[in-house]
Design a protein around this motif. Structure first.
Motif, short mmCIF file in Angstrom:
data_model
loop_
_atom_site.label_atom_id
_atom_site.label_comp_id
_atom_site.label_asym_id
_atom_site.label_seq_id
_atom_site.Cartn_x
_atom_site.Cartn_y
_atom_site.Cartn_z
N LYS A 106 -52.25 -70.68 -61.91
CA LYS A 106 -51.01 -70.10 -62.01
C LYS A 106 -50.50 -68.96 -60.97
O LYS A 106 -49.23 -68.89 -60.88
N GLY A 107 -51.26 -68.69 -60.19
CA GLY A 107 -51.00 -67.84 -59.23
C GLY A 107 -51.81 -67.47 -58.01
O GLY A 107 -53.03 -68.05 -58.13
N VAL A 108 -51.55 -66.81 -56.90
CA VAL A 108 -52.38 -66.97 -55.90
C VAL A 108 -52.24 -65.24 -55.40
O VAL A 108 -51.28 -64.56 -55.26
N TRP A 109 -53.66 -64.66 -55.06
CA TRP A 109 -53.73 -63.32 -54.84
C TRP A 109 -54.04 -63.38 -53.24
O TRP A 109 -55.25 -63.95 -52.79
N ASN A 110 -53.25 -62.94 -52.25
CA ASN A 110 -53.63 -62.84 -50.79
C ASN A 110 -54.37 -61.58 -50.46
O ASN A 110 -53.89 -60.37 -50.75
N ASP A 111 -55.53 -61.58 -49.99
CA ASP A 111 -56.52 -60.47 -49.68
C ASP A 111 -56.57 -60.62 -48.07
O ASP A 111 -56.61 -61.54 -47.52
N MET A 112 -57.27 -59.51 -47.77
CA MET A 112 -57.64 -59.36 -46.17
C MET A 112 -56.67 -59.59 -45.26
O MET A 112 -56.95 -59.98 -44.04
N ASN A 113 -55.38 -59.62 -45.66
CA ASN A 113 -54.25 -60.02 -44.79
C ASN A 113 -53.53 -58.85 -44.00
O ASN A 113 -52.40 -59.13 -43.55
N GLU A 114 -54.36 -57.85 -43.58
CA GLU A 114 -53.58 -56.83 -42.91
C GLU A 114 -53.38 -57.33 -41.37
O GLU A 114 -52.34 -56.48 -40.88
#
Length: 506
Positions: A106-114
């Motif tokens: 149902k959804g996506v969590w973007n991480d480590m994207n600094e």
């Protein structure tokens, strides 16, 4: 990220999650909506299909002297897509078909994207970016890299979630990222200082345009004790993005992890958030249509009052709800400042005059919380997840005040795009009070349909005994709930005028 096959994005571990579609569907049946994490680092692996496509089409970032940039993240050595290129964003968006459309995530969590890498924290400055036709180094692109990843992710989730709306989260962004994702304040620490900081950060992000924001409740690093966890939860339930999250390296950090009385207290405040959802959803609608921040520091609430300028702890959620979290251990209350107007203590029902400091009792089972006099605040019944009750009846808590006050309730399908075709209800409530009459009016806009036939209306703070209540020219029965200043009445959902007639003064 443990769901992946060796931290390879867009894959599932064959041993840990052999049937992801079945798992996600069974979770859905139990009321859970699955959100998966995705990082920008693509593992350098010649047998990995995402890596192969990126290499074939030259989608990865390069160093100034030509070679592909390599950085270490969770999978080991990785290449990184250049999201500042339109064709790379389009490719990235298309990668979500398997997760969203086929598996049912149902959804996506973007991480480590600094972006984040282990060697030096982020990319070296000489890494080159296309920058949509205006090339530059990472010195130029660093601040927008995470936002462009969130943008590409949003487009993919939106395309493959249809006819539902997309849900995405990002750890990094830039001005405008609110168009593409919700966010949180990153890796915090389980400490009272970071609880205080979470309050300030979320307020400031909100007035900067990023209202769909929250913090890792309880702290990401280290472990809170029960008191700190509950106090953090008492703040977090008022943040649009509400999530307990920890590194997992320091023990369990679930609402039931601390034993009693903390489990019961966690349940109490999580249930309060569910009850406040129609109010929060209406505040969210105001934010998306009018640009008003959801979390409002006092300086935003009243810019004419100098005493509001230097208050940082207190904030309003929307038009009518004021909160001041407890951010110190071992205390049972605090002094806070109320802006202009009259305010009702949510817990005691007592009204306080504004433009002054007041003391609010707050043992561990309470958080200082005030309702603006004259307001109409909608409540849902308690439910275990959104959608458990197909058509939850709305209770309207109405707070007496002399003078006029306007409140709003916005309702739509909660999913899908029917609201763009008029399938919504925008309800405007107006209260007007004096010592001789109190009225509540409703104006309805939109072509949507209520899922319920009646409002349960609770009127707080009436100054005199009630003789009768008239709804659209018909006298109705009512109940005195607890005292002379709190009454209950059930009225049709399409009423236009409710009048409270006080008893004659003898």
């Amino acid at each position: 990220m443990d769901y992946m096959e060796g931290f390879r994005c867009f894959t599932w571990s064959k041993s840990h999650f052999p049937e992801p579609h079945r798992m996600v569907q069974e979770l859905k049946e139990d009321g859970f909506k699955t959100v998966v994490i995705i990082d920008p680092g693509i593992k350098i692996d010649h047998d990995y299909w995402v890596y192969q496509e990126g290499i074939k089409n030259d989608y990865f970032c390069r160093r100034a002297d030509g070679p592909l940039y390599k950085g270490t993240v969770w999978p080991g050595l990785c290449h990184f897509p250049d999201y500042t290129r339109e064709e790379v964003r389009t490719w990235w968006a298309g990668l979500f078909k398997g997760l969203i459309q086929e598996t049912g995530v149902k959804g996506v969590w973007n991480d480590m994207n600094e972006p984040a890498v282990f060697e030096i924290g982020t990319f070296p400055n000489d890494v080159r970016h296309h920058y949509d036709g205006d090339p530059g180094s990472h010195r130029k692109a660093h601040n927008i890299y995470g936002m462009q990843m969130a943008r590409a992710t949003y487009e993919g989730v939106k395309n493959f979630s249809y006819p539902d709306r997309p849900f995405t989260i990002t750890r990094s962004g830039y001005a405008g990222v609110q168009r593409f994702a919700s966010g949180w304040t990153g890796d915090n620490i389980a400490s009272w200082d970071h609880l205080w900081l979470a309050n300030i950060q979320c307020q400031r992000l909100s007035i900067s345009g990023m209202s769909f924001i929250g913090s890792d409740i309880g702290g990401f690093i280290k472990s809170p004790d029960g008191e700190l966890y509950i106090r953090w939860l008492q703040l977090g339930i008022f943040h649009p993005f509400c999530r307990t999250h920890s590194s997992g390296d320091h023990g369990d950090q679930e609402p039931w992890s601390f034993g009693e009385p903390y489990t019961a207290l966690a349940r109490k405040f999580i249930e309060l958030r569910y009850q406040l959802l129609p109010y929060m959803y209406s505040t969210f609608w105001q934010y998306t249509t009018q640009g008003t921040p959801m979390l409002r520091p006092l300086a935003f609430v009243d810019q004419t009052d100098p005493d509001c300028y230097h208050r940082m702890a207190e904030f309003c959620l929307g038009d009518n709800l004021l909160v001041c979290p407890i951010t110190q251990p071992g205390v049972d209350g605090r002094i806070l400042y109320l802006p202009q107007g009259n305010w009702y203590n949510f817990w005691t029902g007592l009204m306080e005059a504004g433009k002054r400091e007041v003391w609010a009792d707050a043992p561990l089972d309470k958080v200082p919380m005030f309702i603006k006099a004259g307001a109409v605040v909608p409540f849902y019944p308690v439910q275990q997840y959104v959608g458990e009750l197909a058509a939850p009846q709305v209770a309207l808590h109405v707070y007496y005040n002399q003078g006029t006050c306007v409140s709003e309730l916005y309702e739509d399908g909660g999913e899908g795009y029917g609201y763009t075709e008029g399938n919504f209800l925008h309800k405007v409530f107006r209260t007007e009070g004096s010592l001789t009459l109190f009225t509540l009016t409703q104006e309805r806009k939109g072509d949507g349909q209520d899922g319920y036939r009646y409002y349960a209306i609770f009127i707080h703070g009436l100054q005199t005994h009630t003789a009768k209540i008239i709804v659209d020219e018909q006298e109705v029965t009512w109940e005195n709930v607890a005292a002379t200043n709190l009454i209950f009445v059930s009225v049709p959902n399409d009423f236009t005028l409710l009048q409270v007639i006080p008893s004659p003064i003898v």
